[in-house]
Design a protein around this motif. Structure first.
Motif, PDB file in Angstrom:
ATOM      1  N   LEU A 346      72.710  68.991   5.772  1.00 56.42           N
ATOM      2  CA  LEU A 346      73.257  67.938   6.621  1.00 56.42           C
ATOM      3  C   LEU A 346      74.777  67.944   6.544  1.00 56.42           C
ATOM      4  O   LEU A 346      75.356  67.874   5.457  1.00 56.42           O
ATOM      5  N   PRO A 347      75.480  68.037   7.680  1.00 57.10           N
ATOM      6  CA  PRO A 347      76.949  67.990   7.635  1.00 57.10           C
ATOM      7  C   PRO A 347      77.436  66.723   6.944  1.00 57.10           C
ATOM      8  O   PRO A 347      76.977  65.622   7.242  1.00 57.10           O
ATOM      9  N   GLY A 348      78.364  66.897   6.028  1.00 58.42           N
ATOM     10  CA  GLY A 348      78.907  65.759   5.299  1.00 58.42           C
ATOM     11  C   GLY A 348      78.148  65.406   4.037  1.00 58.42           C
ATOM     12  O   GLY A 348      78.515  64.449   3.341  1.00 58.42           O
ATOM     13  N   TYR A 349      77.094  66.168   3.714  1.00 60.16           N
ATOM     14  CA  TYR A 349      76.285  65.822   2.544  1.00 60.16           C
ATOM     15  C   TYR A 349      77.109  65.832   1.260  1.00 60.16           C
ATOM     16  O   TYR A 349      76.901  64.999   0.368  1.00 60.16           O
ATOM     17  N   VAL A 350      78.057  66.765   1.152  1.00 56.54           N
ATOM     18  CA  VAL A 350      78.839  66.868  -0.081  1.00 56.54           C
ATOM     19  C   VAL A 350      79.693  65.622  -0.318  1.00 56.54           C
ATOM     20  O   VAL A 350      80.159  65.403  -1.441  1.00 56.54           O
ATOM     21  N   ASP A 351      79.870  64.798   0.718  1.00 61.06           N
ATOM     22  CA  ASP A 351      80.755  63.638   0.596  1.00 61.06           C
ATOM     23  C   ASP A 351      80.008  62.313   0.465  1.00 61.06           C
ATOM     24  O   ASP A 351      80.639  61.259   0.417  1.00 61.06           O
ATOM     25  N   ILE A 352      78.677  62.342   0.400  1.00 65.91           N
ATOM     26  CA  ILE A 352      77.936  61.070   0.476  1.00 65.91           C
ATOM     27  C   ILE A 352      78.226  60.167  -0.717  1.00 65.91           C
ATOM     28  O   ILE A 352      78.317  58.945  -0.562  1.00 65.91           O
ATOM     29  N   SER A 353      78.376  60.738  -1.916  1.00 64.20           N
ATOM     30  CA  SER A 353      78.667  59.884  -3.068  1.00 64.20           C
ATOM     31  C   SER A 353      80.054  59.259  -2.948  1.00 64.20           C
ATOM     32  O   SER A 353      80.288  58.139  -3.417  1.00 64.20           O
ATOM     33  N   LEU A 354      80.988  59.973  -2.281  1.00 62.45           N
ATOM     34  CA  LEU A 354      82.329  59.426  -2.063  1.00 62.45           C
ATOM     35  C   LEU A 354      82.271  58.238  -1.104  1.00 62.45           C
ATOM     36  O   LEU A 354      82.953  57.224  -1.300  1.00 62.45           O
ATOM     37  N   VAL A 355      81.475  58.374  -0.056  1.00 63.46           N
ATOM     38  CA  VAL A 355      81.343  57.283   0.915  1.00 63.46           C
ATOM     39  C   VAL A 355      80.679  56.073   0.265  1.00 63.46           C
ATOM     40  O   VAL A 355      81.083  54.923   0.485  1.00 63.46           O
ATOM     41  N   TYR A 356      79.657  56.327  -0.533  1.00 58.56           N
ATOM     42  CA  TYR A 356      78.973  55.246  -1.251  1.00 58.56           C
ATOM     43  C   TYR A 356      79.971  54.472  -2.106  1.00 58.56           C
ATOM     44  O   TYR A 356      80.014  53.239  -2.094  1.00 58.56           O
ATOM     45  N   ASP A 357      80.803  55.203  -2.851  1.00 52.89           N
ATOM     46  CA  ASP A 357      81.790  54.542  -3.709  1.00 52.89           C
ATOM     47  C   ASP A 357      82.909  53.891  -2.905  1.00 52.89           C
ATOM     48  O   ASP A 357      83.547  52.937  -3.377  1.00 52.89           O
ATOM     49  N   THR A 358      83.169  54.395  -1.695  1.00 55.68           N
ATOM     50  CA  THR A 358      84.169  53.751  -0.833  1.00 55.68           C
ATOM     51  C   THR A 358      83.731  52.333  -0.477  1.00 55.68           C
ATOM     52  O   THR A 358      84.515  51.380  -0.545  1.00 55.68           O
ATOM     53  N   ALA A 359      82.467  52.199  -0.095  1.00 58.61           N
ATOM     54  CA  ALA A 359      81.946  50.872   0.228  1.00 58.61           C
ATOM     55  C   ALA A 359      81.984  49.962  -0.995  1.00 58.61           C
ATOM     56  O   ALA A 359      82.316  48.766  -0.895  1.00 58.61           O
ATOM     57  N   TRP A 360      81.675  50.523  -2.149  1.00 62.52           N
ATOM     58  CA  TRP A 360      81.724  49.730  -3.379  1.00 62.52           C
ATOM     59  C   TRP A 360      83.157  49.332  -3.721  1.00 62.52           C
ATOM     60  O   TRP A 360      83.400  48.241  -4.237  1.00 62.52           O
ATOM     61  N   THR A 361      84.097  50.208  -3.464  1.00 60.78           N
ATOM     62  CA  THR A 361      85.504  49.870  -3.702  1.00 60.78           C
ATOM     63  C   THR A 361      85.906  48.656  -2.876  1.00 60.78           C
ATOM     64  O   THR A 361      86.557  47.720  -3.369  1.00 60.78           O
ATOM     65  N   ILE A 398      94.727  44.632  -5.893  1.00 61.01           N
ATOM     66  CA  ILE A 398      93.474  44.840  -6.629  1.00 61.01           C
ATOM     67  C   ILE A 398      93.053  46.304  -6.562  1.00 61.01           C
ATOM     68  O   ILE A 398      92.715  46.921  -7.585  1.00 61.01           O
ATOM     69  N   ILE A 399      93.072  46.882  -5.357  1.00 56.99           N
ATOM     70  CA  ILE A 399      92.636  48.277  -5.205  1.00 56.99           C
ATOM     71  C   ILE A 399      93.591  49.223  -5.929  1.00 56.99           C
ATOM     72  O   ILE A 399      93.160  50.207  -6.551  1.00 56.99           O
ATOM     73  N   SER A 400      94.880  48.932  -5.872  1.00 62.54           N
ATOM     74  CA  SER A 400      95.865  49.804  -6.528  1.00 62.54           C
ATOM     75  C   SER A 400      95.629  49.885  -8.022  1.00 62.54           C
ATOM     76  O   SER A 400      95.904  50.923  -8.650  1.00 62.54           O
ATOM     77  N   ASN A 401      95.128  48.820  -8.620  1.00 62.17           N
ATOM     78  CA  ASN A 401      94.914  48.783 -10.072  1.00 62.17           C
ATOM     79  C   ASN A 401      93.435  48.849 -10.454  1.00 62.17           C
ATOM     80  O   ASN A 401      93.082  48.618 -11.608  1.00 62.17           O
ATOM     81  N   MET A 402      92.593  49.199  -9.507  1.00 62.60           N
ATOM     82  CA  MET A 402      91.156  49.191  -9.744  1.00 62.60           C
ATOM     83  C   MET A 402      90.705  50.395 -10.555  1.00 62.60           C
ATOM     84  O   MET A 402      91.216  51.506 -10.400  1.00 62.60           O
ATOM     85  N   THR A 403      89.748  50.174 -11.434  1.00 64.23           N
ATOM     86  CA  THR A 403      89.097  51.243 -12.186  1.00 64.23           C
ATOM     87  C   THR A 403      87.631  50.864 -12.374  1.00 64.23           C
ATOM     88  O   THR A 403      87.334  49.793 -12.905  1.00 64.23           O
ATOM     89  N   PHE A 404      86.745  51.712 -11.899  1.00 61.64           N
ATOM     90  CA  PHE A 404      85.326  51.480 -12.144  1.00 61.64           C
ATOM     91  C   PHE A 404      84.587  52.817 -12.086  1.00 61.64           C
ATOM     92  O   PHE A 404      85.117  53.811 -11.573  1.00 61.64           O
ATOM     93  N   GLN A 405      83.396  52.839 -12.620  1.00 66.85           N
ATOM     94  CA  GLN A 405      82.593  54.052 -12.636  1.00 66.85           C
ATOM     95  C   GLN A 405      81.674  54.066 -11.421  1.00 66.85           C
ATOM     96  O   GLN A 405      80.824  53.195 -11.244  1.00 66.85           O
ATOM     97  N   GLY A 406      81.891  55.051 -10.551  1.00 66.00           N
ATOM     98  CA  GLY A 406      81.066  55.192  -9.370  1.00 66.00           C
ATOM     99  C   GLY A 406      80.070  56.325  -9.516  1.00 66.00           C
ATOM    100  O   GLY A 406      80.074  57.061 -10.527  1.00 66.00           O
TER     101      GLY A 406
END
Length: 747
Positions: A346-361, A398-406
């Motif tokens: 699926l095109p974009g599959y390699v980026d799905i975890s990044l997108v998931y964490d984007t929404a969480w961010t 908040i985002i500039s100083n954010m740190t979390f485990q995705g």
């Protein structure tokens, strides 16, 4: 809301045609989102306030990765909205829009949604393509909106142009860190670069070259191409590069490796390092633009490397995620939602975890902003959000100083809004790219590689290849026996000239000798001696002398040969000129004036011209010692080793022009001498008429000079070159002296 619905329907049709195997899945996801958007309102049974995010997805276009991105976003929304500890009393909703992976289209749909005041968009998620992200991120900050993307363009690091931009995917320039880590690990200090002429890759390569210079890595070839990489690949091969960094999209990368296959630039002796975010099985895609089979492509890319962000942390780097699930859990849920086990294609599959964490961010930022807003005086809430109020500044801080485990690893941003994460070194093994090492840019030097014990690097030659063809110089010098032989013949020539000189002086009052101008003949013999002496100087090179001595010998050779030529032929032609004046003028007074001192003056004028040129040459463009490199020969048993012949020459920057001036002057002198010989051919007094001898001398010198000048530019081997030039000088000088003086000894 009707306009939103009609746009969605159009995108559904286009995507279904582009990705027929995912048609049902896409329709399901899109319908679910439409229901979510259209049922939102104050009368909703959940009694939760909806917070809207604008989602920009490349559902169609040159890179239709929007389906994978939308599925990942949907999973994130499910987890966020089901978590009672995050955004209590709120529901996060994403309004999806198709950018078609096009900057103009992306900007248009963004403007339409932002001007639609029925829903206030608190942030923007996307887009997936750099070409769509750059123009939207450059404009969205005018609405005071934060945009979080997964685009790789280095331009997005520019805080002046993109002041409200963040991204979960590090810029393409960040991947250079892992590339240099490989160089340092395997002691590669000479590399070549090849990139598609596209801003994303051009900017990355520019930064790569700057960093290479700082780290002492030599760029031995820097090539780019638009559509056809044949010539750039050929140039890289010609310079002998073995470590090659490539930056290109999948279609152009296929062309590069197909060309590498035909150029035989693969296997144990070559390492190619490419972009790691290309589509799954990109080398197996049918492509009419290449003339390689899948087997040939797999042979070319076998054991080659890629670099990407570590989106699936290994057990050694795994930590509990903020979402409460592991990367594997997330991937399993994704495949379940997709409804197929073939999600890798699926095109974009390699980026799905990044997108998931984007929404969480974005969700975590809104959650923390809610807490800060409640502490203000007067207190505020997220419902009070407007495009120009304080909420955006709180979110940015908040985002500039954010740190979390995705699920894609630790999420943290640098001052430019770029993701700080683990970098993954991939290698093609058994038909798939596997992770062979991890680089953490934030630890120590940032270039230490933690290798994967489960997947060690495979070297086809059982060891890392060298970074460059080993060049060994074989210095050519004139062999001593050759120099001695040339010097002996030169000495014999000098002895011969001395014999003629002795004869000329002893019998100078004899009528035959006296009529042939013995004083002028002496100058001719001195010129011959200087020519013979130049042969001795010609044989001195760095094999038997220092560089300083070699320079002096070079200069002495040039002075002796040029002045010797002017003395010899200037004397010969001045005598003939006097004969010409005597027999072509009827006035007796003319003959009285043509005494020897006049002829000495003419010869001196020729010598003076030579001296002026030589002095100017020395002042303006002095001769220096230079290394001349000849042909290369590959070692018979090891083609990593080539031998290149070198020999030392003395040369100035404009050497050819100075030598050319002597050719012109001396050539005109020979032409003038030939003219005089023709004019005096009918003079019946043998002692005066040297026209026949002059003709022979001019003919010999012209032929020998032409042969010497031509062949000397072709021959590079020192011994052959010296032997030829020395022989031609010796033969020309000897023939000239013998032709002129031997007949006189017989009279």
């Amino acid at each position: 809301m009707n306009s939103v619905g009609s746009g969605h329907t159009s995108s559904t049709v286009l995507l279904s045609m582009a990705n027929p195997q995912y048609k049902d899945t896409f329709n399901f996801i899109w319908t679910f989102w439409m229901m979510t958007i259209m049922t939102a309102g104050p009368c909703d049974s959940s009694n939760r306030t909806k917070l809207h995010i604008l989602g920009l997805y490349p559902m169609t276009g040159s890179w239709p990765g929007g389906l994978a991105m939308s599925l990942a976003t949907q999973l994130a929304l499910e987890d966020i909205n089901a978590n009672a500890d995050i955004l209590s009393g709120y529901e996060l909703v994403v309004i999806p829009k198709d950018t078609e992976c096009n900057g103009g289209k992306a900007t248009d749909v963004m403007y339409r949604e932002l001007f639609n005041r029925s829903t206030v968009k608190m942030m923007i998620l996307g887009g997936g393509c750099s070409v769509a992200t750059e123009p939207t991120a450059q404009a969205s900050h005018h609405w005071n909106l934060i945009q979080i993307s997964i685009a790789a363009s280095p331009s997005l690091s520019n805080r002046f142009l993109f002041p409200r931009s963040f991204r979960l995917l590090p810029p393409e320039t960040m991947f250079n860190v892992a590339k240099f880590a490989l160089f340092m690990e395997f002691n590669w200090t000479k590399v070549a670069t090849l990139h598609q002429f596209y801003p994303l890759f051009s900017q990355s390569m520019t930064d790569f070259h700057k960093e290479a210079k700082n780290l002492g890595v030599e760029i031995i070839a820097a090539e780019s191409f638009v559509e056809h990489p044949a010539f750039p690949v050929e140039n890289i091969k010609r310079v002998g590069a073995r470590i090659i960094v490539v930056g290109a999209y999948a279609d152009m990368t296929r062309r590069v490796f197909c060309e590498a296959y035909h150029q035989n630039m693969y296997g144990a002796k070559y390492v190619w390092i490419m972009t790691g975010w290309l589509e799954y099985n990109w080398w197996r895609e049918p492509d009419d633009a290449i003339n390689c089979t899948v087997d040939q492509m797999e042979e070319a890319i076998a054991n080659q490397f890629g670099v990407y962000i570590d989106t699936t942390p290994s057990h050694a780097h795994w930590k509990p995620t903020r979402a409460g699930l592991t990367t594997n859990n997330f991937l399993e849920r994704f495949e379940t939602l997709l409804g197929t086990n073939n999600s890798l294609s699926l095109p974009g599959y390699v980026d799905i975890s990044l997108v998931y964490d984007t929404a969480w961010t974005q969700a975590l930022a809104l959650h923390q902003a809610q807490e800060r807003l409640a502490q203000l005086d007067p207190p505020r809430t997220l419902e009070d959000f407007e495009y120009d109020n304080i909420t955006v500044n709180i979110l940015f801080d908040i985002i500039s100083n954010m740190t979390f485990q995705g699920v894609s690893g630790p999420v943290q941003f640098d001052p430019n809004g770029d993701r700080l994460g683990l970098l993954e070194i991939l290698q093609m093994q058994a038909g798939n790219f596997v992770s062979v090492g991890i680089v953490d840019p934030t630890v120590d030097s940032g270039r230490d590689i933690e290798f994967n014990e489960n997947y060690p690097i495979v070297w086809q030659g059982r060891a890392p290849p060298i970074d460059f063809i080993i060049t060994r110089e074989t210095r050519q010098t004139i062999r001593l026996p050759v120099v001695i032989t040339g010097s002996i013949f030169a000495a014999l020539g000098i002895v011969l000239a001395c014999c003629f000189l002795t004869f000329n002086v002893r019998y100078r009052k004899k009528r035959v000798i006296k009529m042939s101008s013995p004083n002028i003949n002496n100058l001719m013999l001195i010129g011959g001696m200087l020519a013979y002496t130049s042969v001795i100087f010609l044989g001195v090179d760095t094999g038997i002398a220092s560089a300083e001595t070699f320079i002096l010998m070079c200069k002495a050779k040039t002075w002796c040969l040029s002045i010797g030529f002017s003395l010899a032929f200037g004397s010969m032609f001045s005598k003939t000129w006097r004969v010409h004046k005597i027999f072509t003028n009827k006035t007796a007074m003319k003959t009285v004036l043509m005494r020897d001192q006049w002829l000495f003056g003419y010869v001196a004028a020729l010598v003076l011209i030579d001296v002026v040129i030589l002095v100017l040459w020395e002042i303006i463009d002095p001769v220096l010692v230079k290394e001349h490199y000849g042909r290369t020969v590959t070692h018979q048993k090891n083609d990593d080793i080539v031998y290149i012949s070198t020999h030392t020459i003395c040369e100035s920057a404009n050497h050819i022009y100075w030598i050319g001036s002597f050719y012109v002057i001396n050539g005109l002198l020979l032409v003038f001498g030939a003219f005089l010989a023709w004019e005096t051919r009918k003079v019946s007094i043998p002692a005066l008429n040297d026209s026949k001898n002059i003709g022979i001398c001019v003919y010999n010198v012209l032929i020998l000079s032409f042969v010497g000048a031509t062949v000397s530019f072709v021959l590079v081997e020192s011994n052959t070159h010296y032997s030829l030039i020395a022989t031609l000088i010796w033969v020309a000088t000897t023939l000239t002296l013998c032709v002129v003086f031997v007949p006189k000894m017989q009279l």
